[in-house]
Design an enzyme around this catalytic site. Sequence first.
Site, PDB file in Angstrom:
ATOM      1  N   GLU A 154       0.846  -1.208   0.000  1.00 30.48           N
ATOM      2  CA  GLU A 154       0.000   0.000   0.000  1.00 30.48           C
ATOM      3  C   GLU A 154       0.877   1.252   0.000  1.00 30.48           C
ATOM      4  OE1 GLU A 154      -3.335   0.356  -0.339  1.00 30.48           O
ATOM      5  OE2 GLU A 154      -2.578   2.377  -0.541  1.00 30.48           O
ATOM      6  N   CYS A 266       5.673   4.864   9.205  1.00 26.48           N
ATOM      7  CA  CYS A 266       6.256   4.123   8.075  1.00 26.48           C
ATOM      8  C   CYS A 266       7.739   4.380   7.827  1.00 26.48           C
ATOM      9  CB  CYS A 266       5.450   4.399   6.810  1.00 26.48           C
ATOM     10  SG  CYS A 266       3.793   3.713   6.914  1.00 26.48           S
TER      11      CYS A 266
HETATM   12  P1  NAD Z   1      -2.399  -0.040  12.483  1.00 25.42           P
HETATM   13  O1  NAD Z   1      -1.554  -0.320  13.664  1.00 25.42           O
HETATM   14  O2  NAD Z   1      -3.129   1.259  12.378  1.00 25.42           O
HETATM   15  O3  NAD Z   1      -3.472  -1.200  12.293  1.00 25.42           O
HETATM   16  C1  NAD Z   1      -3.184  -2.567  12.397  1.00 25.42           C
HETATM   17  C2  NAD Z   1      -4.414  -3.268  12.964  1.00 25.42           C
HETATM   18  O4  NAD Z   1      -4.243  -4.686  12.873  1.00 25.42           O
HETATM   19  C3  NAD Z   1      -4.703  -2.955  14.418  1.00 25.42           C
HETATM   20  O5  NAD Z   1      -6.011  -2.405  14.535  1.00 25.42           O
HETATM   21  C4  NAD Z   1      -4.595  -4.334  15.118  1.00 25.42           C
HETATM   22  O6  NAD Z   1      -5.509  -4.470  16.186  1.00 25.42           O
HETATM   23  C5  NAD Z   1      -4.924  -5.261  13.977  1.00 25.42           C
HETATM   24  N1  NAD Z   1      -4.467  -6.666  14.147  1.00 25.42           N
HETATM   25  C6  NAD Z   1      -3.282  -7.136  14.589  1.00 25.42           C
HETATM   26  N2  NAD Z   1      -3.273  -8.481  14.563  1.00 25.42           N
HETATM   27  C7  NAD Z   1      -4.479  -8.888  14.102  1.00 25.42           C
HETATM   28  C8  NAD Z   1      -5.066 -10.156  13.828  1.00 25.42           C
HETATM   29  N3  NAD Z   1      -4.420 -11.306  14.029  1.00 25.42           N
HETATM   30  N4  NAD Z   1      -6.328 -10.181  13.361  1.00 25.42           N
HETATM   31  C9  NAD Z   1      -7.005  -9.037  13.147  1.00 25.42           C
HETATM   32  N5  NAD Z   1      -6.498  -7.805  13.372  1.00 25.42           N
HETATM   33  C10 NAD Z   1      -5.238  -7.727  13.840  1.00 25.42           C
HETATM   34  O7  NAD Z   1      -1.424  -0.226  11.212  1.00 25.42           O
HETATM   35  P2  NAD Z   1      -1.440   0.582   9.831  1.00 25.42           P
HETATM   36  O8  NAD Z   1      -0.837   1.920  10.000  1.00 25.42           O
HETATM   37  O9  NAD Z   1      -2.767   0.429   9.185  1.00 25.42           O
HETATM   38  O10 NAD Z   1      -0.372  -0.295   9.014  1.00 25.42           O
HETATM   39  C11 NAD Z   1      -0.648  -1.622   8.615  1.00 25.42           C
HETATM   40  C12 NAD Z   1       0.446  -2.054   7.643  1.00 25.42           C
HETATM   41  O11 NAD Z   1       0.410  -1.236   6.467  1.00 25.42           O
HETATM   42  C13 NAD Z   1       1.862  -1.909   8.176  1.00 25.42           C
HETATM   43  O12 NAD Z   1       2.656  -2.947   7.662  1.00 25.42           O
HETATM   44  C14 NAD Z   1       2.328  -0.577   7.619  1.00 25.42           C
HETATM   45  O13 NAD Z   1       3.724  -0.501   7.480  1.00 25.42           O
HETATM   46  C15 NAD Z   1       1.660  -0.577   6.261  1.00 25.42           C
HETATM   47  N6  NAD Z   1       1.398   0.753   5.700  1.00 25.42           N
HETATM   48  C16 NAD Z   1       0.947   1.764   6.496  1.00 25.42           C
HETATM   49  C17 NAD Z   1       0.679   3.002   5.945  1.00 25.42           C
HETATM   50  C18 NAD Z   1       0.213   4.151   6.812  1.00 25.42           C
HETATM   51  O14 NAD Z   1       0.229   5.289   6.318  1.00 25.42           O
HETATM   52  N7  NAD Z   1      -0.219   3.924   8.032  1.00 25.42           N
HETATM   53  C19 NAD Z   1       0.849   3.226   4.573  1.00 25.42           C
HETATM   54  C20 NAD Z   1       1.282   2.163   3.779  1.00 25.42           C
HETATM   55  C21 NAD Z   1       1.550   0.929   4.361  1.00 25.42           C
END
Ligand code: NAD
Length: 438
Positions: A154, A266
């Site tokens: 993403e 990130c």
């Molecule tokens: P986040 O911490 O906001 O959300 C992750 C969610 O996953 C949490 O709500 C957590 O409770 C849930 N979770 C964990 N284990 C789980 C399971 N077994 N079953 C169901 N839910 C579970 O994270 P985010 O910022 O959305 O990032 C997610 C991924 O995307 C990461 O790898 C990050 O590097 C990547 N990413 C983030 C962004 C950004 O801008 N935040 C952009 C691109 C990519």
Amino acid sequence: MKIAIVGTGYVGLVTGTCFSDLGVDVTCVDVNEQKIADLKKGIIPIYEPGLDELVHKNIKAGRLHFETKLEAVLDQVEVVFSAVGTPPGEGGAADLRYVLEVARQVGRTMNDYKLLVTKSTVPVGTAQKVKAAIQEELDLRGVQIPFDVASNPEFLKEGDAINDFSKPNRIVVGVESDRARTLMEKLYHPFTLNGHPVIYMDIPSAEMTKYAANAMLATRISFMNDIANLCELTGADVNMVRRGIGTDERIGSKFLYAGCGYGGSCFPKDVQALIQTGLEHGHPLRVLQAVEAVNEDQKEVVFKKLSHYFEGALSGKTIAVWGLSFKPNTDDMRVAPSLRIIPMLLAAGCKVRAFDPVAHEEARRELGDTIYYASDIYDAAEGASAILMLTEWKDFRMPHWAEVKRRVKHPLVIDGRNIYDKELLHNEGFAHIGIGTK
Ligand code: NAD
């Protein structure tokens, strides 16, 4: 088409909501029961412009659902996206425990073909681990069920996530079977219709693309910060230099702003994880090691400028902080420069009055009641010996300087994002210190 998205954070919730808005039937799954209970009631856990309306619209249309257990929906969907967190683990390598737990959950409960698509940012080779984890669970059950894995990193930016999802520069998809590719083509068909490129490649290349993209952006920031610091020593102005080089088409004008360092969920962790991948393969990424080192130092630059201005005599001073989140239009405080600078201010004996348009609640989780949370920038400026501008919120661009001047004790602005015009501030009676500016 029906899909499930596991992990309902910034990426999962935005992705799920936007797919549902295209007519896909989406169930967002998260282990955080409170989050899911809130979402079912229409309470959105994050601040992201436009997301609230879109979530409500699609819940109402019956296309967006929320669940705490993947088992509850797995039989109804063919494609499962995994968007769980990949926080830094030991030594900075990505911690894959949540990603692999999702894979195991799929393997434990699937009864027919599934495509598990990893959207989380994961190191090269993770898809093979995901595959092995699913297969292990199937073997334990003694069943043979076909499945595929895919990588679909993403690229959305927090603060502009809906726009990024709907009008992406590109969509990257790593697949290793025709069946998986056909499913992904079906899902992303609306984007190709609108002319947004979907680039298909092998899975390791897709996994690497995400890290290389973030590493390149972080490199531009640290490069400009390094140049900015040299500008200060040589009498050059980084804003002029930026304009001078940004007009070169080979360089381009974006991501060339000097400031108080990159933060967020990130860049810091992805740069660290890629450095770690390099080390694991006996190929130290020397450029990125420098990018990280420069950024660590840069987060302290604003404090150092303040301390230098007052010749170290900071104890007892009130300091206003404008902006807490790591960037504008988000309440995300993860690895925000403010979290490095504020503890330094407090340790030096300062009182901190901070204002952020949306991040107070998140900031309170980290900083508790060690600072005063002001009602606006003017309230933050009350009695302050300096204003530290740390996040370039639009709302901060044109303050009523006469009112600010009336409130402060000493008219000094340290502009950690170079958003203010030095001459204008001088005319308003303020001293202005930028990053790499004259
Ligand atoms: P986040 O911490 O906001 O959300 C992750 C969610 O996953 C949490 O709500 C957590 O409770 C849930 N979770 C964990 N284990 C789980 C399971 N077994 N079953 C169901 N839910 C579970 O994270 P985010 O910022 O959305 O990032 C997610 C991924 O995307 C990461 O790898 C990050 O590097 C990547 N990413 C983030 C962004 C950004 O801008 N935040 C952009 C691109 C990519």
